[in-house]
Design an enzyme around this catalytic site. Structure first.
Site, PDB file in Angstrom:
ATOM      1  N   THR A 136      -9.131  23.450  10.994  1.00 29.52           N
ATOM      2  CA  THR A 136      -9.583  22.107  10.617  1.00 29.52           C
ATOM      3  C   THR A 136      -9.273  21.109  11.721  1.00 29.52           C
ATOM      4  OG1 THR A 136      -9.266  22.611   8.276  1.00 29.52           O
ATOM      5  CG2 THR A 136      -9.353  20.285   8.887  1.00 29.52           C
TER       6      THR A 136
ATOM      7  N   LYS B 161       1.275  29.857   7.637  1.00 25.54           N
ATOM      8  CA  LYS B 161       0.048  29.720   8.430  1.00 25.54           C
ATOM      9  C   LYS B 161       0.338  30.167   9.858  1.00 25.54           C
ATOM     10  CE  LYS B 161      -3.818  26.675   9.510  1.00 25.54           C
ATOM     11  NZ  LYS B 161      -4.765  27.730   9.087  1.00 25.54           N
TER      12      LYS B 161
ATOM     13  N   HIS C 194       1.114  22.125   8.019  1.00 28.48           N
ATOM     14  CA  HIS C 194       0.813  23.206   7.083  1.00 28.48           C
ATOM     15  C   HIS C 194       2.091  23.940   6.695  1.00 28.48           C
ATOM     16  CE1 HIS C 194      -3.369  22.622   8.428  1.00 28.48           C
ATOM     17  NE2 HIS C 194      -3.693  23.192   7.284  1.00 28.48           N
ATOM     18  N   HIS C 195       1.964  24.855   5.738  1.00 30.40           N
ATOM     19  CA  HIS C 195       3.085  25.691   5.310  1.00 30.40           C
ATOM     20  C   HIS C 195       3.461  26.684   6.410  1.00 30.40           C
ATOM     21  CE1 HIS C 195       0.062  28.851   4.638  1.00 30.40           C
ATOM     22  NE2 HIS C 195      -0.664  27.891   4.099  1.00 30.40           N
TER      23      HIS C 195
ATOM     24  N   ASN D  99     -12.793  24.597   6.893  1.00 28.91           N
ATOM     25  CA  ASN D  99     -12.205  24.078   5.661  1.00 28.91           C
ATOM     26  C   ASN D  99     -13.321  23.902   4.628  1.00 28.91           C
ATOM     27  OD1 ASN D  99     -10.936  22.293   3.655  1.00 28.91           O
ATOM     28  ND2 ASN D  99      -9.308  22.085   5.168  1.00 28.91           N
ATOM     29  N   PHE D 100     -13.119  24.418   3.426  1.00 27.90           N
ATOM     30  CA  PHE D 100     -14.150  24.366   2.388  1.00 27.90           C
ATOM     31  C   PHE D 100     -13.956  23.223   1.398  1.00 27.90           C
ATOM     32  CE2 PHE D 100     -14.552  28.610   4.001  1.00 27.90           C
ATOM     33  CZ  PHE D 100     -15.915  28.838   3.965  1.00 27.90           C
TER      34      PHE D 100
ATOM     35  N   ALA E 174     -16.742  28.018   7.715  1.00 25.59           N
ATOM     36  CA  ALA E 174     -16.185  26.667   7.685  1.00 25.59           C
ATOM     37  C   ALA E 174     -14.698  26.749   7.983  1.00 25.59           C
ATOM     38  CB  ALA E 174     -16.413  26.010   6.321  1.00 25.59           C
TER      39      ALA E 174
ATOM     40  N   ASP F 128      -2.687  46.209   0.964  1.00 25.66           N
ATOM     41  CA  ASP F 128      -2.291  47.422   0.250  1.00 25.66           C
ATOM     42  C   ASP F 128      -3.425  48.420   0.062  1.00 25.66           C
ATOM     43  OD1 ASP F 128       0.352  46.463  -0.091  1.00 25.66           O
ATOM     44  OD2 ASP F 128      -0.301  45.272  -1.820  1.00 25.66           O
TER      45      ASP F 128
ATOM     46  N   THR G  87      -9.650  31.495  10.412  1.00 25.53           N
ATOM     47  CA  THR G  87      -9.670  30.815  11.702  1.00 25.53           C
ATOM     48  C   THR G  87      -8.982  31.697  12.739  1.00 25.53           C
ATOM     49  OG1 THR G  87      -7.623  29.634  11.150  1.00 25.53           O
ATOM     50  CG2 THR G  87      -9.709  28.525  10.662  1.00 25.53           C
TER      51      THR G  87
END
Length: 238
Positions: free
Chosen positions: A146, A139, A135-136, A102-103, A100, A33, A77
């Site tokens: 990962t 994504k 995943h959801h 994944n953190f 990363a 936005d 990613t």
């Protein structure tokens, strides 16, 4: 610490909540936005930037933060085909980047387990290795960053696997990664070694975004005032 959030979706909002609770200040929030506010000048208000967007915008955001001279934590990613180009720019500008896939602290420990298990399994060709990531549905990229990291770790140790494919495969030189998109799954990764005798499987399942967000804030605290290219291995002392 003053933080710029490049990407203010669900992850950005989770990061904001944790950062503010730890006493940090959010000085810039970029969402779909207010893209006009995503400028070098505005980013330079911050001590560190945290970038969580999508594959289509991540590279430009990363370059903008580096050009701004602001240390950057990047969790997007789908842009890693340009990673070498970005790291060259970081070195040229004497900048700071921590990327990363994944953190989450748990996932980064899982990375170490994955690497060690692959090393142990490498001499045993009777076992075939495959992966599943869940995943959801929001994504966009598949397989997940990962999952790609996990696959690269496996292939580093098990050299008979020469590439990964995002599908089932009958080619013994290919590592199969199956991607499933199911709501509301925040993230599950499975690595399975199968033989005619038995199976060995390791699994990491995220319950929510808190682990990712808290790890990203921890990474931001780590790189503030530092120069160079880092990973979560340095942050967590792994």
């Amino acid at each position: 610490m003053k933080i710029a959030l490049i990407g203010y979706g669900k992850m950005g909002q989770a990061i904001e909540k944790i950062a503010v609770a730890k006493g940090h200040e959010i000085v810039l929030k970029i969402s779909i936005d207010n893209l006009e506010d995503n400028t070098i000048e505005n980013i330079q208000q911050a001590d560190v930037a945290i970038e969580f967007t999508g594959p289509e915008s991540a590279y430009d955001n990363v370059v903008r933060c580096i050009e701004a001279g602001v240390p950057l934590v990047c969790g997007s990613t789908g842009w890693l085909n340009k990673y070498d180009e970005v790291t060259a720019l970081v070195k040229e500008k004497n900048g700071t980047l921590l990327y990363a896939s994944n953190f989450s602290i748990g996932v980064n420990i899982f990375f170490e387990l994955n690497r060690k298990l692959a090393e142990l399994m490498a001499p045993h060709a009777d076992y075939d290795v495959s992966m599943v990531e869940i995943h959801h549905t929001q994504k966009l990229d598949a397989p997940s960053g990962t999952a790609i990291t996990l696959a690269e770790q496996v292939m580093e140790k098990i050299t008979r696997k020469q590439s990964w494919v995002n599908d089932t495969t009958g080619n013994p030189a290919e590592l199969s990664i199956l991607s499933e998109r199911i709501d509301p799954a925040p993230g599950t990764h499975k690595i399975k070694y199968s033989s005619s005798i038995d199976d060995i499987e390791i699994i990491h399942t995220a319950h929510n975004r808190t682990g990712f967000a808290s790890g990203a804030v921890l990474a931001a605290e780590y790189i503030a005032g530092r120069k160079g290219i880092f990973s979560m291995k340095e942050v967590l002392g792994l």
